[in-house]
Design a protein around this motif. Structure first.
Motif, mmCIF file in Angstrom:
data_model
loop_
_atom_site.group_PDB
_atom_site.id
_atom_site.type_symbol
_atom_site.label_atom_id
_atom_site.label_comp_id
_atom_site.label_asym_id
_atom_site.label_seq_id
_atom_site.Cartn_x
_atom_site.Cartn_y
_atom_site.Cartn_z
ATOM 1 N N UNK A 295 0.831 -1.204 0.000
ATOM 2 C CA UNK A 295 0.000 0.000 0.000
ATOM 3 C C UNK A 295 0.863 1.251 0.000
ATOM 4 N N UNK A 296 0.287 2.279 -0.604
ATOM 5 C CA UNK A 296 1.039 3.507 -0.841
ATOM 6 C C UNK A 296 0.039 4.657 -0.690
ATOM 7 N N UNK B 27 -1.042 -8.336 2.531
ATOM 8 C CA UNK B 27 -0.333 -7.058 2.614
ATOM 9 C C UNK B 27 1.100 -7.331 3.059
ATOM 10 N N UNK B 28 2.045 -7.167 2.138
ATOM 11 C CA UNK B 28 3.446 -7.496 2.503
ATOM 12 C C UNK B 28 4.243 -6.253 2.869
ATOM 13 N N UNK B 29 3.710 -5.079 2.583
ATOM 14 C CA UNK B 29 4.448 -3.880 2.951
ATOM 15 C C UNK B 29 3.567 -2.669 2.810
ATOM 16 N N UNK B 30 3.911 -1.628 3.563
ATOM 17 C CA UNK B 30 3.127 -0.403 3.503
ATOM 18 C C UNK B 30 4.057 0.789 3.514
ATOM 19 N N UNK B 31 3.679 1.796 2.738
ATOM 20 C CA UNK B 31 4.418 3.049 2.794
ATOM 21 C C UNK B 31 3.421 4.164 3.072
ATOM 22 N N UNK C 80 2.930 -6.167 9.996
ATOM 23 C CA UNK C 80 3.462 -5.726 8.707
ATOM 24 C C UNK C 80 4.952 -5.482 8.917
ATOM 25 N N UNK C 81 5.760 -6.366 8.367
ATOM 26 C CA UNK C 81 7.193 -6.285 8.661
ATOM 27 C C UNK C 81 7.900 -5.146 7.961
ATOM 28 N N UNK C 82 7.353 -4.793 6.798
ATOM 29 C CA UNK C 82 7.959 -3.663 6.092
ATOM 30 C C UNK C 82 7.017 -2.479 6.189
ATOM 31 N N UNK C 83 7.200 -1.660 7.193
ATOM 32 C CA UNK C 83 6.389 -0.454 7.300
ATOM 33 C C UNK C 83 7.320 0.745 7.158
#
Lengths: 446, 490
Positions: B332-333, B353-357, B385-388
């Protein structure tokens, strides 16, 4: 005191500069300003210029120092230097140009000194600086091009008689700049000239570097490009002349004739070229003769456009399609001298037609001017209604056009209702495509 | 922090909400570190242009019916007026009204005004705007330039208010003032609440204030299920609707990031409660939203009935969509809380959902209620969410983040950014209209749209095959947060 502006049709100096650099292949701007300046200019220019897009490193990707309150209070030069250094690490380019926003100029940040300080640290691509505060001047194109002609163009190259440069079409401000430049370049070739446009297909920074080989600069606008041409002449001793953007066959013939004369060609050369072009041109335009004469597609014409297009489009429709120009509003704010020159462009149409010409930047005033040009314009009882008519303008004319149920053809910035790629509005190609677009509007319901 | 309506200027988010523009870690870490606002707003040593808080302040105040907005600044700041115009015209059609142009003017500050001051020019512009447009209220927005030269806008607007007899509202949000562009929304709301919101004249327990960007009427049927109705604020609203926002059952928003300040101001000044539930994006968030509205309106049982029947209604199609989307990895962006809404929808559609920005992060909202801690709500739903990442619209960071994570699809809001994944060959689903995505039908809408995007992947494939990103090889192999100023607390 300058006046306020209701929904402006141009950007500031920074905006003009950014879109100029966006059009130069592998040129990388570095904005020294608040975070929003670049993005605002992009959002405005992308949509307004027929969805031009961010390009190689534009949009939110433009490098920007993003100064905040701290820099406004204590000065932003250190932030700028850091930003220049990191930009060179991150963004791959052949030329870097530092530009400024209002706020850093107001606090007195010295761009050139910042760049000079770093000069020793970097080998390789050139870094230049141009002050482009929004309050100072809206000619960002001229400010950037002047600096490039001064500091990026090679000096002392031998002039070549057949090489010319085209100046004055501002990328984005002229929504059709790409197609227009391609067509003008093609036309120049028909009389044996090699034209540099700097922003054209397959042109790169090398073209700009060797621009001083040209024997003549041709400025296509009475306003934009004048300063750049003057700088060019001071630095490289190259003469310039203004030949306004031609639209359609009549203006293009005149353009070729004047261009040929300026570079010392015999009169026969442009004449032959124009004859040949017209063979093709009228083969198309003639097609429309059947429908235009069968169904009365003659229209009254209202033009609302900047000084680049207002005279050229008015003249095109009057002289080539026989439409009756009623009102033309020139929308840029021009100094008195330029205003006089632009007024003169409405004289001497072959059709002997002339609209009421107004210089007016605020969209909301057009209706009042129309009342002057055609009293009781909205009244059905008027014995000679202003109908049918077409509005050629920008999307800011939509409310006006809808109010009278006139179709609107957008031509001048902002153009948000068309996606523009390589289409031209200048020259023979541009004349045909403009006629096609305008007549298509009129037959759209069929 | 309470809203101070005595002060003409809003307090910026960095100070009010401890907002930050840089973070890299897990979602859980960010929730944890936000307690007590322990994170500092750091800068980066390399920046791409972000967004303008002044522009974000101008947008809402250009969208209110029968008003004129004046930007007291150089002409370039007004470049977006064409876009605002389009948004207004389109919004009016959503309301079933005839499209009209906005009244928007730039004072066009030039060098002379910079030297001698622009206050007189501003007064003249306000007078002329009043004559031309006959507005019922006028907004004046500041700019970087007017702020630095020290024009006293508040004095001018107050004087003109007396002279013209209509509200003249100062909105103060110079672009350099805040690193968080959503401060601009707060500045606009601040001016609106100070001068245009009237005290309640009657008790209205049927209307719900909806802070959003559009008046697309999707909240009508949803609230209609409980016999309630929305008041869409503030885009395309009338001055009557603005005036009456003090009388409502509750305030809610399409995203906490947008509405937090206005909701707080209305609760503090007029006792209109901010709805203590996540916004209605995704199935169970919609359940919670309706349940909380039911509680406030005394319609608890009705709410349960509605939830059960709506869930049942959408189940067959939802299952079909889930089957088709199962296992797809998304990123998500979006601007802070709206990204959490997107993640909620994604999770209900069976996406992973593998990442969010997020474009920034507010460590708290103006009402510090646990129920509207949007990131916590989001993680509670989609799992850890591991990549936030928090980054202020920086494509150079996004490129490296996506390159490492390689999602199948990006869910995005905010222009230009989806171009970046497109150039990398990753398709995006872009949300142009938030309101289309609310409620049970909004979930299906999103599912259908995502399926449609995936079928048209060839455009992105074609673009990516030729697109050249402007970054050096060195950068493409660097840590996306390499240029963060310090690693303090992280």
């Amino acid at each position: 005191m300058t006046t306020f502006i209701d929904r402006p049709r141009w950007s500031c100096a920074l905006g003009g500069a950014l879109f100029t650099l966006r059009a130069l292949r592998r040129a990388v701007p570095i904005i020294h300003a608040s975070p929003g300046c670049g993005y605002n200019v992009y959002m405005a220019g992308n949509a307004g210029a027929g969805y031009l897009g961010g390009g190689y490193c534009g949009g939110t990707a433009w490098s920007s120092s993003n100064v905040g309150e701290t820099e406004i209070v204590f000065g932003g030069v250190e932030r700028l230097k850091e930003q220049i250094k990191t930009t060179l690490e991150v963004v791959d380019g052949d030329l870097y140009v530092v530009l400024s926003g209002c706020m850093v100029e107001l606090i007195g940040d010295d761009l050139e000194a910042a760049v000079a300080d770093l000069a020793g640290e970097f080998k390789g691509p050139k870094i230049l600086a141009v002050s482009t505060p929004g309050f100072a001047d809206r000619r960002g194109y001229d400010l950037v091009m002047s600096e490039l002609f001064r500091s990026f163009c090679l000096k002392g190259l031998e002039k070549k008689a057949e090489v010319i440069n085209f100046l004055g079409l501002v990328p984005g401000q002229d929504v059709f700049y790409k197609g227009n430049l391609a067509e003008l370049k093609r036309m120049a070739a028909t009389i044996g000239l090699k034209a540099n446009t700097f922003f054209g297909d397959f042109e790169d920074l090398g073209v700009l570097e060797r621009a001083s080989e040209a024997s003549l600069n041709v400025v296509l606008s009475d306003y934009h490009g004048q300063l750049a041409a003057q700088t060019f002449s001071e630095v490289h001793g190259t003469p310039y002349l203004t030949l306004p953007l031609p639209v359609g066959a009549i203006q293009s013939r005149e353009f070729l004739k004047n261009l040929g004369q300026a570079v010392g060609l015999s009169r026969e050369v442009p004449k032959r070229a124009a004859d040949l072009e017209e063979d093709r041109y009228y083969d198309y335009l003639e097609r429309a003769a059947d429908i235009v004469n069968d169904v009365d597609l003659q229209r009254y014409l209202i033009v609302v456009a900047d000084s680049l297009y207002a005279p050229a489009a008015t003249r095109f429709f009057a002289d080539e399609l026989g439409w009756i120009p009623v009102l033309t509003v020139v929308t840029d704010d021009l100094d008195d001298q330029t205003r006089k020159t632009v007024s003169g462009r409405f004289e001497g149409f072959e059709s002997q037609l002339k609209p009421l010409v107004k210089f007016e930047s605020s969209a909301i005033k057009t209706r009042a001017h129309l009342n002057q040009a055609w009293p009781r314009v909205g009244s059905q009882r008027h014995q000679d209604p202003l109908s049918p008519a077409v509005v050629v303008g920008s999307v800011f004319e939509r409310e006006l056009a809808e109010g009278f149920s006139y179709p609107l053809l957008s031509l001048s910035y902002p153009v948000t209702d068309q996606v523009i790629f390589q289409q031209a509005r200048a020259g023979y190609e541009g004349g045909l495509s403009l006629a096609s677009a305008a007549l298509s509007l009129v037959v759209a319901g069929r | 922090m309470s809203v101070d309506l005595q002060n003409p200027e809003v307090v910026i988010r960095e100070r009010r909400l401890g907002s930050i523009v840089a973070f890299s870690g897990t979602g859980a870490e960010l929730v944890e570190k936000s307690r007590g606002q322990r994170l500092e707003c750091q800068a980066n040593r390399f920046n791409q242009c972000g967004d303008c808080s002044g522009q974000r302040a101008m947008l809402p105040i250009s969208q209110i019916q029968d008003t004129v907005m004046i930007n007291h600044g150089p002409v370039g700041c007004a470049g977006d007026f064409g876009l605002f115009n389009w948004q207004f015209r389109r919004g009016l059609t959503f309301r079933g009204e005839r499209p009209r142009d906005i009244g928007a003017i730039s004072t066009n500050l030039t060098e002379r005004d910079i030297v001698y001051g622009g206050a007189e020019k501003l007064a003249k512009t306000i007078r002329e705007a009043h004559g031309r447009y006959k507005p019922r209220a006028i907004f004046v927005a500041s700019s970087c330039a007017s702020g630095i030269i020290g024009d006293d806008i508040e004095e001018v607007v107050n004087g003109m208010e007396l002279e013209l007899g209509i509200p003249v509202v100062g909105v103060y949000c110079e672009g350099f003032k805040s690193k968080i562009w959503t401060t601009g929304f707060d500045a606009a709301y601040h001016g609106i609440v100070r001068k245009l919101v009237k005290g309640p004249v009657e008790i209205d327990k049927k209307t719900v204030n909806i802070m959003g960007f559009t008046s697309l009427k999707t909240f009508d049927p949803l609230l209609g299920l409980l016999g309630l109705k929305p008041r869409y604020l503030v885009h395309q609203a009338t001055l009557e609707e603005i005036g009456q926002m003090s009388q409502a059952l509750a305030s809610s928003h399409i995203c906490e990031t947008l509405g937090t300040y206005l909701a707080r101001a209305l609760e503090q000044e007029y006792g209109v409660p901010e709805l203590r539930a996540p916004p209605p994006f995704g199935q169970d968030w919609t359940d919670q939203w309706l349940r909380e509205l039911g509680r406030l309106a005394g319609l608890e049982e009705k709410a349960e009935e509605v939830i059960a029947s709506e869930r049942k209604r959408i189940e067959p199609e939802l299952n079909e969509i889930r089957e088709k989307l199962a296992g797809l990895r998304v990123w998500t962006l979006a601007g802070a809380a709206f990204g959490h809404n997107l993640a909620s929808i994604a999770s209900d559609l069976g996406l992973k959902v593998i990442g969010m920005l997020a474009f920034h992060h507010d460590q708290t909202f103006d009402n510090d209620y646990e129920e509207i801690n949007s990131l916590k709500n989001c993680l509670g739903k989609v799992g850890s969410v591991n990549r936030y990442a928090v980054c202020n619209k920086q494509p150079y960071q996004l490129v490296n983040l996506l390159n490492e994570a390689k999602p199948d699809l990006v869910l995005a809001r905010h222009g230009y950014l989806p171009t970046v994944p497109a150039k990398m060959g990753i398709p995006s689903y872009f949300v142009p209209e938030t309101n289309q995505h609310i409620g049970y039908d909004g979930l299906l809408f999103a599912g259908r749209k995502i399926l449609k995007v995936l079928r048209g992947g060839n455009f992105v494939k074609n673009i990516a095959s030729r697109a050249k990103l402007p970054y050096t090889d060195w950068w493409r192999n660097s840590d996306p947060f390499y240029f963060r100023e310090t690693s303090h607390g992280l």
